[in-house]
Write a protein that holds these residues in place. Structure first.
Motif, mmCIF file in Angstrom:
data_model
loop_
_atom_site.group_PDB
_atom_site.id
_atom_site.type_symbol
_atom_site.label_atom_id
_atom_site.label_comp_id
_atom_site.label_asym_id
_atom_site.label_seq_id
_atom_site.Cartn_x
_atom_site.Cartn_y
_atom_site.Cartn_z
ATOM 1 N N THR A 28 -17.697 1.183 -12.364
ATOM 2 C CA THR A 28 -17.694 0.452 -11.121
ATOM 3 C C THR A 28 -16.382 0.651 -10.439
ATOM 4 O O THR A 28 -15.446 1.120 -11.013
ATOM 5 N N PRO A 29 -16.399 0.238 -9.212
ATOM 6 C CA PRO A 29 -15.420 0.636 -8.256
ATOM 7 C C PRO A 29 -14.055 0.846 -8.788
ATOM 8 O O PRO A 29 -13.479 0.056 -9.458
ATOM 9 N N ASP A 30 -13.717 2.022 -8.359
ATOM 10 C CA ASP A 30 -12.469 2.655 -8.697
ATOM 11 C C ASP A 30 -11.269 1.815 -8.305
ATOM 12 O O ASP A 30 -11.348 1.005 -7.429
ATOM 13 N N LYS A 31 -10.195 2.076 -8.966
ATOM 14 C CA LYS A 31 -8.934 1.488 -8.529
ATOM 15 C C LYS A 31 -8.506 2.195 -7.252
ATOM 16 O O LYS A 31 -8.725 3.388 -7.085
ATOM 17 N N PRO A 32 -7.861 1.479 -6.332
ATOM 18 C CA PRO A 32 -7.412 2.110 -5.092
ATOM 19 C C PRO A 32 -6.430 3.248 -5.391
ATOM 20 O O PRO A 32 -5.624 3.177 -6.319
ATOM 21 N N LEU A 33 -6.513 4.290 -4.582
ATOM 22 C CA LEU A 33 -5.537 5.370 -4.678
ATOM 23 C C LEU A 33 -4.186 4.911 -4.155
ATOM 24 O O LEU A 33 -3.139 5.399 -4.570
ATOM 25 N N LEU A 34 -4.230 3.960 -3.225
ATOM 26 C CA LEU A 34 -3.005 3.385 -2.665
ATOM 27 C C LEU A 34 -3.289 1.957 -2.250
ATOM 28 O O LEU A 34 -4.309 1.676 -1.618
ATOM 29 N N GLN A 35 -2.409 1.041 -2.646
ATOM 30 C CA GLN A 35 -2.516 -0.335 -2.184
ATOM 31 C C GLN A 35 -1.108 -0.772 -1.783
ATOM 32 O O GLN A 35 -0.274 -1.093 -2.624
ATOM 33 N N GLU A 36 -0.840 -0.742 -0.491
ATOM 34 C CA GLU A 36 0.511 -0.945 0.027
ATOM 35 C C GLU A 36 0.818 -2.434 0.162
ATOM 36 O O GLU A 36 0.058 -3.185 0.767
ATOM 37 N N THR A 37 1.964 -2.839 -0.425
ATOM 38 C CA THR A 37 2.373 -4.248 -0.365
ATOM 39 C C THR A 37 3.268 -4.540 0.823
ATOM 40 O O THR A 37 3.505 -5.699 1.150
ATOM 41 N N PHE A 38 3.800 -3.512 1.480
ATOM 42 C CA PHE A 38 4.693 -3.662 2.632
ATOM 43 C C PHE A 38 5.848 -4.617 2.340
ATOM 44 O O PHE A 38 5.980 -5.683 2.946
ATOM 45 N N GLN A 39 6.657 -4.225 1.378
ATOM 46 C CA GLN A 39 7.895 -4.949 1.053
ATOM 47 C C GLN A 39 9.053 -3.965 1.169
ATOM 48 O O GLN A 39 8.931 -2.794 0.817
ATOM 49 N N GLU A 40 10.174 -4.436 1.696
ATOM 50 C CA GLU A 40 11.376 -3.584 1.732
ATOM 51 C C GLU A 40 11.942 -3.464 0.313
ATOM 52 O O GLU A 40 11.941 -4.436 -0.435
ATOM 53 N N PRO A 41 12.483 -2.306 -0.058
ATOM 54 C CA PRO A 41 12.441 -1.075 0.741
ATOM 55 C C PRO A 41 11.096 -0.395 0.610
ATOM 56 O O PRO A 41 10.469 -0.425 -0.452
ATOM 57 N N LEU A 42 10.642 0.231 1.685
ATOM 58 C CA LEU A 42 9.397 0.981 1.659
ATOM 59 C C LEU A 42 9.551 2.223 0.788
ATOM 60 O O LEU A 42 10.652 2.759 0.637
ATOM 61 N N SER A 43 8.443 2.682 0.245
ATOM 62 C CA SER A 43 8.446 3.916 -0.536
ATOM 63 C C SER A 43 8.973 5.066 0.314
ATOM 64 O O SER A 43 8.810 5.088 1.542
ATOM 65 N N LYS A 44 9.600 6.058 -0.363
ATOM 66 C CA LYS A 44 10.108 7.232 0.348
ATOM 67 C C LYS A 44 8.979 8.079 0.935
ATOM 68 O O LYS A 44 9.234 8.986 1.726
ATOM 69 N N ASP A 45 7.730 7.774 0.516
ATOM 70 C CA ASP A 45 6.607 8.486 1.122
ATOM 71 C C ASP A 45 6.414 8.084 2.584
ATOM 72 O O ASP A 45 5.736 8.773 3.335
ATOM 73 N N TRP A 46 6.964 6.922 2.939
ATOM 74 C CA TRP A 46 7.013 6.561 4.353
ATOM 75 C C TRP A 46 8.225 7.255 4.950
ATOM 76 O O TRP A 46 9.333 7.124 4.464
ATOM 77 N N PHE A 47 8.009 8.017 6.031
ATOM 78 C CA PHE A 47 9.127 8.795 6.559
ATOM 79 C C PHE A 47 9.175 8.629 8.065
ATOM 80 O O PHE A 47 8.894 7.540 8.589
ATOM 81 N N TRP A 48 9.548 9.679 8.773
ATOM 82 C CA TRP A 48 9.772 9.700 10.216
ATOM 83 C C TRP A 48 8.939 8.652 10.955
ATOM 84 O O TRP A 48 7.762 8.452 10.694
#
Length: 586
Positions: A28-48
C-alpha cells in the motif's frame, strides 16, 4: 484431538492474517519521494530564486524585492517522471497568482507551468526554449488569505491538475519528458516587497504515481475494439470514436477508422462533430438549470410565457383537455404534428410555404406562431411524435430569461463545465475542422450530407434549435454525461440539484415508458439488468449514462444510416459483457 486441531487451525488463521496484513502494508501507498517541512535552513537542493523567501513553521513565504523584473520564484532539484505533486498555496495582500514550474532539458525550457490566479486556472506548455503555448485556460475563483489544496499528476504525456476540487487535464508529448527541477512562485503583488503581498506554500509532497486500477480488462478492450472494427467493416461508417468513464475513471478513449473518405484522414479522439439530436442532452441540462433556479417548472404551460398558446386547438376546433406544457415539448408529446405527420397526412414537404415559420423561423416568435397555425392533431401528453416541436423549450427559455438560447447554453452549460470545444455557432475555422457528414444506405456507399452545415448557417444568424444544434467533441460530451452520472456535481461543486435532474429521467405519459424529458430510456439485460439513459443523433452519435454500472459512455460516428441503432446496441452490449451492472462505486 478435535480441540488440538481447532487450536492449530486458529493459529494458522492468525498467522495467515498477520502475513496478509504485513504484505498489504508493504504494497500500500508508498512513502513520499519528498515531503518538505519548510524549515530554515532549506536543503541545498533548493537553489536559485528571485525575490525574498522565508521558511518557518512549515510555510515557504515569498515576495518581490528590489526593482520589479519578475515575480518571486524558488527552484528545487528533483528528477521526476510520472508522479504526483501535492501542495497547498495562499495568496496574501495584492498577490495575483501562484504557480508551479517544471523544467526539462535546456532545449525544452519549461516543460509545463501551472498558473492559479484569482479568477482562473491556466496551464502553459513550453515545447521549445523561448516558445510557449496555452494548453488550457479555465475559469475558477479563489480568494486571497485562504489556503487551497492543489495536486499535479503526471501520467506519460498527460498532466492532470486538481485545484480546490476542480480537475483539468492537458496532453502534450513533451510532458512525458523527465522533469529535472521545479519551482514555486508567481506574482506577489509588485515591487513594494512584503507590504504589497506575498505567496505562501506548505505541505509539499511528491510521490511516485500509483498504478492505475482499471475496471475494464484488456480482454474487454480487445473485444470492444473488435466489435467497433467489425461495425466499420460493414461499410456504413468511415470511423468511430469511443469514450467510457467507469466509476469516475476513463477506462477507454480511442478512435478507429477515418473521418474523411477522400483524404483518409484518421478519426481522432479530439475530432469536432455535429451531434444532431444527441445535442438534446445539452438542452435537457440547460432546462434543468433554469428549473433548479426557480425560473420555470416542467409543468408550466407554454401559455405562461407565450399567452397566445392558450388558444391552440385540436383539428376539429375543440379545446384540448390539458394545456401544452413544457414537459410535453421536451418529451415530444405536445400534440403538435412533427415532420413525418405533415409529410404523410398533409402531403407537405419542408419547402412548402405553409411551413416556412416552422422549418426555418427567423425568431422564437415565428416558431411559436407556426406551431399555433398547425394546431394539435392529438391531445397533449397522449402520443409521442418525435421532432421539431421540442424547439418550444428554447422559446420558453429565451422568454423567461430575456437571453438568447445560445447565450444561455454558453453561460449555464458550456462555461461551468469548462467545455472549450463545444459550440452552437461554429466559427469558419471550426467548420473547417468539423467532421464531414455522410449518408449511407448501402454498405460502402457514402454520399455527402450537408445537414449539419445548414444547421450551423442558420444558427450563425442568431436562431438556435433545442433539438439538435450542438457541435462538440468526445471529451466535452463525456464531461456532460459525467455531470449527470455524478448527480449534478462537477469539480466538487453542485451545479444542479440531483432531485431536479432526476425529473429528466422519468418516463413521460404517451411515450410507452421509453422517453423522459429529452432523454431516451431503455433497459439492458446484458450482464445484469440496468436502465440506460441516452440519446442518439441523426449524424450517428450516441451518449448514455447507466447508474447501475456507474458508467458514462460516448460513441461518435458521422454517418446518417438507418443501421445506427442496431450498431449502437451491438457495441454497447459488448461493453456490458465486461462491465457488470452490479459493479457500483463504493
Amino acid at each position: 484431538m478435535n480441540a488440538y486441531f481447532l487450536k492449530m487451525l486458529l493459529c494458522l488463521i492468525l498467522f495467515i492474517s498477520f502475513q496478509w496484513q504485513l504484505s498489504a502494508a508493504e504494497v500500500t501507498p508508498d512513502k513520499p519521494l519528498l515531503q518538505e517541512t519548510f524549515q530554515e535552513p532549506l536543503s541545498k537542493d533548493w537553489f536559485w530564486g528571485l525575490g525574498t523567501w522565508k521558511a518557518e513553521q512549515g510555510i515557504l513565504r515569498g515576495y518581490e524585492s528590489g526593482p520589479r523584473r519578475h515575480g518571486p520564484v524558488k527552484m528545487r532539484r528533483f528528477e521526476l517522471g510520472d508522479g504526483v505533486v501535492d501542495f497547498e498555496f495562499r495568496l496574501e495582500g495584492k498577490a495575483r497568482f501562484a504557480g508551479i514550474i517544471f523544467n526539462g532539458s535546456q532545449q525544452r525550457g519549461h516543460i509545463v507551468h501551472l498558473v492559479i490566479s484569482q479568477d482562473q486556472i491556466r496551464v502553459l506548455g513550453h515545447a521549445k526554449k523561448g516558445e510557449s503555448e496555452n494548453l488550457l485556460q479555465q475559469p475558477h475563483k479563489i480568494e486571497t488569505g485562504q489556503w487551497y489544496p492543489a495536486q499535479v499528476r503526471f501520467d506519460g504525456p498527460s498532466m492532470t491538475a486538481t485545484v480546490d476540487g476542480q480537475k483539468v487535464t492537458v496532453k502534450a508529448d513533451y510532458i512525458a519528458e523527465p522533469k529535472l527541477t521545479f519551482g514555486l512562485g508567481g506574482d506577489s503583488g509588485g515591487p513594494a516587497g512584503e507590504k504589497a503581498g506575498a505567496l505562501e506554500f506548505r505541505n509539499l509532497k511528491i510521490s511516485s504515481a500509483p498504478p492505475v486500477q482499471t475496471s475494464l480488462s484488456e480482454a474487454g478492450r480487445a473485444a470492444i475494439r473488435s466489435e467497433i472494427q467489425a461495425v466499420i467493416d460493414e461499410g456504413y461508417y468511415p470511423g468511430i470514436s469511443i469514450l467510457l468513464i467507469h466509476r469516475g475513471q476513463v477506462v477507454m478513449r480511442e478512435a478507429h477508422g477515418v473521418v474523411d473518405i477522400e483524404t483518409k484522414k484518421p478519426f481522432t479522439v479530439d475530432q469536432l462533430c455535429w451531434l444532431a439530436s444527441t445535442g438534446k442532452l445539452f438542452t435537457a441540462t440547460l432546462m434543468a438549470s433554469l428549473a433548479d433556479e426557480g425560473l420555470l417548472t416542467f409543468d408550466d404551460p407554454i401559455a405562461k410565457t407565450w399567452p397566445a398558446f392558450a388558444d391552440i386547438r385540436l383539428s376539429d376546433g375543440s379545446k384540448p383537455k390539458d394545456q401544452v406544457r413544457l414537459r410535453h415539448a421536451l418529451s415530444h408529446t405536445s400534440g403538435i404534428p412533427n415532420d413525418n405527420w405533415l409529410k404523410v397526412e398533409r402531403q407537405l414537404e419542408k419547402n412548402s410555404p405553409q411551413l416556412a415559420g416552422y422549418v426555418a423561423p427567423q425568431t422564437a416568435g415565428d416558431f411559436v406562431n407556426a406551431c399555433l397555425k398547425l394546431g394539435l392533431v392529438v391531445e397533449p401528453g397522449t402520443k409521442m411524435m418525435y421532432g421539431r416541436p421540442i424547439d418550444l423549450a428554447a422559446c420558453v427559455a429565451e422568454k423567461v430569461t430575456g437571453n438568447t438560447f445560445i447565450t444561455l447554453m454558453q453561460e449555464r452549460v458550456f462555461q461551468p463545465l469548462g467545455l472549450q470545444h463545444t459550440t452552437i455557432q461554429p466559427t469558419p475555422e471550426e467548420l473547417k475542422q468539423l467532421a464531414p457528414l455522410y449518408s449511407s444506405t448501402k454498405p460502402g456507399v457514402f454520399e455527402p450530407d450537408q445537414f449539419g452545415l445548414e444547421v450551423a448557417a442558420r444558427q450563425n444568424k442568431g436562431l438556435s434549435t433545442a433539438g439538435g444544434g450542438v457541435y462538440s467533441t468526445l471529451d466535452d460530451l463525456g464531461t456532460l454525461m459525467q455531470l449527470h452520472l455524478n448527480r449534478g456535481k462537477h469539480a466538487g461543486k453542485q451545479l444542479i440539484r440531483a432531485e431536479t435532474l432526476e425529473l429528466l429521467y422519468q418516463p413521460q405519459p404517451g411515450t410507452n415508458g421509453r422517453y423522459g424529458l429529452a432523454f431516451q430510456i431503455k433497459d439492458s439485460q446484458v450482464n445484469g439488468h440496468s436502465r440506460i439513459l441516452s440519446h442518439p443523433g441523426y449524424s450517428g452519435p450516441v451518449a448514455w449514462i447507466d447508474f447501475e454500472r456507474n458508467l458514462a459512455g460516448v460513441l461518435l460516428m458521422q454517418s446518417n444510416t438507418v443501421q445506427r441503432t442496431k450498431h449502437h446496441n451491438r457495441i454497447i452490449d459488448t461493453i456490458y459483457r465486461y462491465l457488470p451492472a452490479q459493479a457500483k462505486s463504493d
